[in-house]
Design a protein around this motif. Sequence first.
Motif, PDB file in Angstrom:
ATOM      1  N   PHE A 211      49.193  63.364  48.418  1.00 52.67           N
ATOM      2  CA  PHE A 211      48.880  61.937  48.516  1.00 52.67           C
ATOM      3  C   PHE A 211      48.951  61.322  47.126  1.00 52.67           C
ATOM      4  O   PHE A 211      48.301  61.786  46.180  1.00 52.67           O
ATOM      5  CB  PHE A 211      47.487  61.728  49.109  1.00 52.67           C
ATOM      6  CG  PHE A 211      47.074  60.284  49.167  1.00 52.67           C
ATOM      7  CD1 PHE A 211      47.574  59.445  50.148  1.00 52.67           C
ATOM      8  CD2 PHE A 211      46.213  59.744  48.217  1.00 52.67           C
ATOM      9  CE1 PHE A 211      47.212  58.103  50.201  1.00 52.67           C
ATOM     10  CE2 PHE A 211      45.841  58.415  48.261  1.00 52.67           C
ATOM     11  CZ  PHE A 211      46.341  57.595  49.257  1.00 52.67           C
ATOM     12  N   HIS A 212      49.749  60.255  46.993  1.00 55.31           N
ATOM     13  CA  HIS A 212      49.944  59.572  45.720  1.00 55.31           C
ATOM     14  C   HIS A 212      49.411  58.145  45.830  1.00 55.31           C
ATOM     15  O   HIS A 212      49.480  57.531  46.896  1.00 55.31           O
ATOM     16  CB  HIS A 212      51.429  59.545  45.330  1.00 55.31           C
ATOM     17  CG  HIS A 212      52.056  60.908  45.284  1.00 55.31           C
ATOM     18  ND1 HIS A 212      52.136  61.652  44.135  1.00 55.31           N
ATOM     19  CD2 HIS A 212      52.627  61.655  46.263  1.00 55.31           C
ATOM     20  CE1 HIS A 212      52.734  62.804  44.392  1.00 55.31           C
ATOM     21  NE2 HIS A 212      53.041  62.832  45.683  1.00 55.31           N
ATOM     22  N   LEU A 213      48.916  57.613  44.736  1.00 60.64           N
ATOM     23  CA  LEU A 213      48.313  56.289  44.719  1.00 60.64           C
ATOM     24  C   LEU A 213      48.796  55.529  43.485  1.00 60.64           C
ATOM     25  O   LEU A 213      48.710  56.033  42.366  1.00 60.64           O
ATOM     26  CB  LEU A 213      46.788  56.395  44.703  1.00 60.64           C
ATOM     27  CG  LEU A 213      45.995  55.090  44.690  1.00 60.64           C
ATOM     28  CD1 LEU A 213      46.239  54.302  45.968  1.00 60.64           C
ATOM     29  CD2 LEU A 213      44.508  55.369  44.507  1.00 60.64           C
ATOM     30  N   ILE A 214      49.328  54.325  43.712  1.00 61.54           N
ATOM     31  CA  ILE A 214      49.751  53.444  42.617  1.00 61.54           C
ATOM     32  C   ILE A 214      48.871  52.205  42.641  1.00 61.54           C
ATOM     33  O   ILE A 214      48.816  51.494  43.647  1.00 61.54           O
ATOM     34  CB  ILE A 214      51.234  53.058  42.750  1.00 61.54           C
ATOM     35  CG1 ILE A 214      52.126  54.293  42.596  1.00 61.54           C
ATOM     36  CG2 ILE A 214      51.604  52.006  41.702  1.00 61.54           C
ATOM     37  CD1 ILE A 214      53.613  53.997  42.721  1.00 61.54           C
ATOM     38  N   ASP A 215      48.175  51.969  41.546  1.00 63.14           N
ATOM     39  CA  ASP A 215      47.273  50.831  41.417  1.00 63.14           C
ATOM     40  C   ASP A 215      47.972  49.721  40.646  1.00 63.14           C
ATOM     41  O   ASP A 215      48.335  49.892  39.479  1.00 63.14           O
ATOM     42  CB  ASP A 215      45.999  51.274  40.692  1.00 63.14           C
ATOM     43  CG  ASP A 215      45.029  50.123  40.475  1.00 63.14           C
ATOM     44  OD1 ASP A 215      45.209  49.077  41.122  1.00 63.14           O
ATOM     45  OD2 ASP A 215      44.096  50.284  39.664  1.00 63.14           O
ATOM     46  N   VAL A 216      48.164  48.564  41.295  1.00 56.75           N
ATOM     47  CA  VAL A 216      48.806  47.422  40.635  1.00 56.75           C
ATOM     48  C   VAL A 216      47.824  46.273  40.439  1.00 56.75           C
ATOM     49  O   VAL A 216      48.231  45.162  40.108  1.00 56.75           O
ATOM     50  CB  VAL A 216      50.032  46.943  41.456  1.00 56.75           C
ATOM     51  CG1 VAL A 216      51.099  48.014  41.519  1.00 56.75           C
ATOM     52  CG2 VAL A 216      49.605  46.520  42.864  1.00 56.75           C
ATOM     53  N   GLY A 217      46.539  46.529  40.655  1.00 53.61           N
ATOM     54  CA  GLY A 217      45.549  45.472  40.590  1.00 53.61           C
ATOM     55  C   GLY A 217      45.262  45.006  39.176  1.00 53.61           C
ATOM     56  O   GLY A 217      45.557  45.678  38.191  1.00 53.61           O
ATOM     57  N   ARG A 218      44.633  43.840  39.105  1.00 52.70           N
ATOM     58  CA  ARG A 218      44.234  43.269  37.825  1.00 52.70           C
ATOM     59  C   ARG A 218      42.830  43.740  37.482  1.00 52.70           C
ATOM     60  O   ARG A 218      41.968  43.873  38.355  1.00 52.70           O
ATOM     61  CB  ARG A 218      44.269  41.743  37.898  1.00 52.70           C
ATOM     62  CG  ARG A 218      45.652  41.189  38.181  1.00 52.70           C
ATOM     63  CD  ARG A 218      45.624  39.686  38.290  1.00 52.70           C
ATOM     64  NE  ARG A 218      45.006  39.060  37.111  1.00 52.70           N
ATOM     65  CZ  ARG A 218      45.052  37.764  36.865  1.00 52.70           C
ATOM     66  NH1 ARG A 218      45.693  36.965  37.707  1.00 52.70           N
ATOM     67  NH2 ARG A 218      44.477  37.268  35.803  1.00 52.70           N
ATOM     68  N   PRO A 219      42.547  43.995  36.205  1.00 54.09           N
ATOM     69  CA  PRO A 219      41.215  44.472  35.833  1.00 54.09           C
ATOM     70  C   PRO A 219      40.118  43.453  36.095  1.00 54.09           C
ATOM     71  O   PRO A 219      38.974  43.822  36.328  1.00 54.09           O
ATOM     72  CB  PRO A 219      41.359  44.779  34.334  1.00 54.09           C
ATOM     73  CG  PRO A 219      42.544  43.981  33.894  1.00 54.09           C
ATOM     74  CD  PRO A 219      43.469  43.926  35.062  1.00 54.09           C
ATOM     75  N   ALA A 220      40.431  42.149  36.063  1.00 48.19           N
ATOM     76  CA  ALA A 220      39.433  41.110  36.321  1.00 48.19           C
ATOM     77  C   ALA A 220      40.132  39.902  36.919  1.00 48.19           C
ATOM     78  O   ALA A 220      41.311  39.653  36.649  1.00 48.19           O
ATOM     79  CB  ALA A 220      38.698  40.726  35.040  1.00 48.19           C
ATOM     80  N   ALA A 221      39.398  39.132  37.725  1.00 48.11           N
ATOM     81  CA  ALA A 221      39.979  37.953  38.373  1.00 48.11           C
ATOM     82  C   ALA A 221      38.919  36.875  38.467  1.00 48.11           C
ATOM     83  O   ALA A 221      37.726  37.157  38.601  1.00 48.11           O
ATOM     84  CB  ALA A 221      40.508  38.309  39.761  1.00 48.11           C
ATOM     85  N   ASN A 222      39.382  35.629  38.388  1.00 49.73           N
ATOM     86  CA  ASN A 222      38.506  34.466  38.498  1.00 49.73           C
ATOM     87  C   ASN A 222      38.906  33.700  39.749  1.00 49.73           C
ATOM     88  O   ASN A 222      40.049  33.237  39.865  1.00 49.73           O
ATOM     89  CB  ASN A 222      38.646  33.585  37.250  1.00 49.73           C
ATOM     90  CG  ASN A 222      37.387  32.807  36.948  1.00 49.73           C
ATOM     91  OD1 ASN A 222      36.293  33.226  37.327  1.00 49.73           O
ATOM     92  ND2 ASN A 222      37.519  31.684  36.273  1.00 49.73           N
ATOM     93  N   ASN A 223      37.966  33.565  40.691  1.00 47.28           N
ATOM     94  CA  ASN A 223      38.343  33.003  41.989  1.00 47.28           C
ATOM     95  C   ASN A 223      37.246  32.113  42.541  1.00 47.28           C
ATOM     96  O   ASN A 223      36.078  32.503  42.617  1.00 47.28           O
ATOM     97  CB  ASN A 223      38.636  34.138  42.985  1.00 47.28           C
ATOM     98  CG  ASN A 223      39.116  33.612  44.322  1.00 47.28           C
ATOM     99  OD1 ASN A 223      39.855  32.636  44.364  1.00 47.28           O
ATOM    100  ND2 ASN A 223      38.697  34.246  45.404  1.00 47.28           N
ATOM    101  N   LEU A 224      37.620  30.892  42.943  1.00 51.44           N
ATOM    102  CA  LEU A 224      36.753  29.970  43.663  1.00 51.44           C
ATOM    103  C   LEU A 224      37.318  29.809  45.066  1.00 51.44           C
ATOM    104  O   LEU A 224      38.495  29.446  45.226  1.00 51.44           O
ATOM    105  CB  LEU A 224      36.683  28.615  42.948  1.00 51.44           C
ATOM    106  CG  LEU A 224      35.822  27.544  43.641  1.00 51.44           C
ATOM    107  CD1 LEU A 224      34.366  27.977  43.701  1.00 51.44           C
ATOM    108  CD2 LEU A 224      35.965  26.205  42.922  1.00 51.44           C
ATOM    109  N   ALA A 225      36.527  30.091  46.081  1.00 47.97           N
ATOM    110  CA  ALA A 225      37.025  30.147  47.456  1.00 47.97           C
ATOM    111  C   ALA A 225      36.262  29.205  48.361  1.00 47.97           C
ATOM    112  O   ALA A 225      35.063  28.991  48.194  1.00 47.97           O
ATOM    113  CB  ALA A 225      36.925  31.569  47.994  1.00 47.97           C
ATOM    114  N   ILE A 226      36.983  28.631  49.350  1.00 51.08           N
ATOM    115  CA  ILE A 226      36.343  27.915  50.461  1.00 51.08           C
ATOM    116  C   ILE A 226      36.056  28.953  51.532  1.00 51.08           C
ATOM    117  O   ILE A 226      36.959  29.471  52.171  1.00 51.08           O
ATOM    118  CB  ILE A 226      37.256  26.804  51.013  1.00 51.08           C
ATOM    119  CG1 ILE A 226      37.638  25.818  49.913  1.00 51.08           C
ATOM    120  CG2 ILE A 226      36.566  26.078  52.148  1.00 51.08           C
ATOM    121  CD1 ILE A 226      38.588  24.738  50.375  1.00 51.08           C
TER     122      ILE A 226
END
Length: 678
Positions: A211-226
Amino acid sequence: MSFFQTTFLIATAAVAIPVLLHLLNRWQARQIELGTMRFLEEVIREGAQRRKIRRWLLLLTRCALVALLAFLFARPFLLENRQQQGERLRLVLVDRSASMAMKGNAGRLIDDGVSAASQWTANRQAEATVEWAWFDSQVEPLEPGETRPSSPQVLSGDTDYAAALNWARDRLSLDRDALAEVLLVTDLQQSGLVSEGFPLDGNVLPATVPFHLIDVGRPAANNLAINAIRTPSDRIGTESDLEMVVTLFNYGALPFEEVPLTAAITNGERTARIRKSISVPAGQAAEIAFSFGKLDPGVWRGTFSLDIEDDLAADNRRFAAVEVADRVNVLILDSGTHKVGTGAESYYLATALEQDGKNLNVSSDESDQPHISEGRFRTQVHYLEDSGTPSFNPEKYPLIVVADAGQVSRDTINRLATYVRIGGQLLVFAGDDGGRPVWASWENEGLAPGKFQSVKRSGAMPYRITSVSTGTMLKPFEDPQRSDLSRLRFEKFLSVKADEKTQVLASFDSRHPAVTKQQLEQGEVAWFLSSADSSWGNWTTSPLYLPLVQQMAADLVHLTGEGTIRERQVGDDDPTVPANGTAQEGSERLLTSFTRPGFESRGEALYVINSTAKESDPARIDRETFAKHFGLVLANESDDQADAAVEGQSRKELWPWFAAACLVLMVFEFALANRTSA
C-alpha cells in the motif's frame, strides 16, 4: 492438512467394521488327539505363526483402506507459500473531494495528485495493468488503460477513505492471483476518517498487498465557510415576512474582517438581492439575518455567496429554497348552530387547524406546549342548521372537515360524495350517534370505511389507541417515545368492519379501527371514529390534539412528507435514477447520486443540494495516523519493493495421492486375503 468437506471425516468410524469382522471370524475349533494326525500337527504348528502375522496385516490393510476412502471424499489439501506469478495490477485511487480544489503547486491539489500518480506509475519497472478511480464519499472507477486521466472540473463531495479502501479490497478479491499494488493520492483531510456508509471490518486490505500513499495536501489553510442557512419553514404564507439566517464558521487561524455576503432569491424573473458584511473571529462561528419581507406566491430559490478569496472556494456559496403560498382553504361542516359557540366540535377543529402545524411539538409530555403562529390552513365554519347545505367546490375548498357525521343530513352526504368523486378531500369525525339511517347513508354513498356496527361505550377502563400503521398518514406518531397516542382516552367510538380497500391507520385496544382512509374515484376520505370534541373522550385537552388534527388534514392535501422542497447533500442517492449495476460486488450503494451543489427539479419536487460542513474543516492527519487507523502497513517506496513478487498462499489438493494409495491397498488386500486362511 485441511479438508474441503470435513463432514466426510465422520466416515472414518467405519474403521470399526473390519475389526469387528476380524474378531467374529477368529478360528475356535476343538482340539482332538488322533494318532494318525501326529505328523500333520507338527506341520500346522510350524505355519501358525506365519498365518497369525498375515491375519493382523490383513486387518490393518482393511482399516487403512476404509480410512483412506473417508479422507479421499473429504478432499484434503495443504496450504503452502508460493510466489505469485499472476498478472501485475496497480490500483490508483485519487481523492476528488471538495478540499482537493485548494490551490496547489501546479493548479489545484487534484492536479498535483494526478501528476504525482502518473509519475509513480511511470517509474515502476515492470509492466502492469493500471486501473484509476476517483473517490469522495463514493468511488468512480475509470476505464482500464488510462495512463493520465484529466482531473474533474467540479469537486464538491466529502472525503471518505473507508469507501475508497473497501472498493480496492473488493476489486482485489476479483483477481486473487494478480501481483497487486494500491496507491492512494489525497490531502489527508482528517474529516475523511469518519465514515457512516462503509463500516470497517478488521484490516481493509490484505497484508500481502503493498500500500502506497501520496500526500499532496497543504500544511495549513485559511477558510471561511457558509455552514448552514435557516429558514422559518419550507412553506410560509403570503402574509408572513421571510427571514433567512446564515451561519458562518472561520476554520482558519486568522480573523476575517468585514467580509461581503450577498443573498439573492429568485422566482422566475423576480429577484430580491441584499448585500451585507460580517466579521468572524478565528475558530468561531457567526450568524447574520436577511429579511426579504412579504413575497409573492411561488418557490423562491436563494443563493448566498461570500465575496472572498480564501483557500477553499467550494463552501463560499450555499443554496436554500422556500415556498410562499396562500393558506389552504378548509370548510368545516357543523350540523348545529353558531349559537353553541365554543362548545361546538367545529370550534375545536377550527382552532387546531389555524395553528402553525409545521412547528408543532408532538411530544406527549403534558408540560410541552405547541408553538402557535400563523398556520397552513384558513378555516371557514358552515353551520348546517343555520344556512342549510351549500355547494362544495374542490377548487375553492380542497379539504372539507365534517365535525359530527352522526347528525349530517342525507342530502349533505350525497353532495359530499359528489365532491369527493371529482377530486375533493374529506376528513370525517364520527361525532354524535345519529342511528342506523344516518350511518346507512354514508355507506350507500361509498363514503364509509366499511360496514358500521354500533357506537361502543367503555366500562371502567377507557378505550385507547394502541397500534399505528407504519409509513402512513400517522408516520410522526409511530414512535411511542416521541408521541404516545395510547395516552389518549376515549369513552365511546363508532365500531366499523373495514372493507378490504380501506387502510386502517390506527386501532383501539380492542382491535377496532380508530383512523381509516380510503380512495373514492379522484378523492380520498379519512375517518376518525370518535368525536372531535370532549364528549367521547379527553383528547381535546391533550397536547397531541393539535398535531394529530393537523397531520390528518395536511396529509389529505399533500402537505406532509418532504413536500415540494427537499434538501440533499452532495453524494446522496438520487431517487429518480435507477441502479445501473455499476456498484461493486457486495455493495448496495448506488453510484447514481447528486454530484454538485445547486438546484435540481425532479417532477414536482425541487432538490436543494449542498456540500456538508465537514468538508470545510481543513484539519489534517499524518501518514502514520492514517495507516494506524485503517490497519495498513505503508510499503517501501523503492522500485525493488514495488516490483518484488508478493508471497501468497495456495491450496495444494492431496486427493490424487490418496486415490493412488487406495488403489494400491485394494490390490494388496485382494492378494493378501487369498493367501490368508481363517
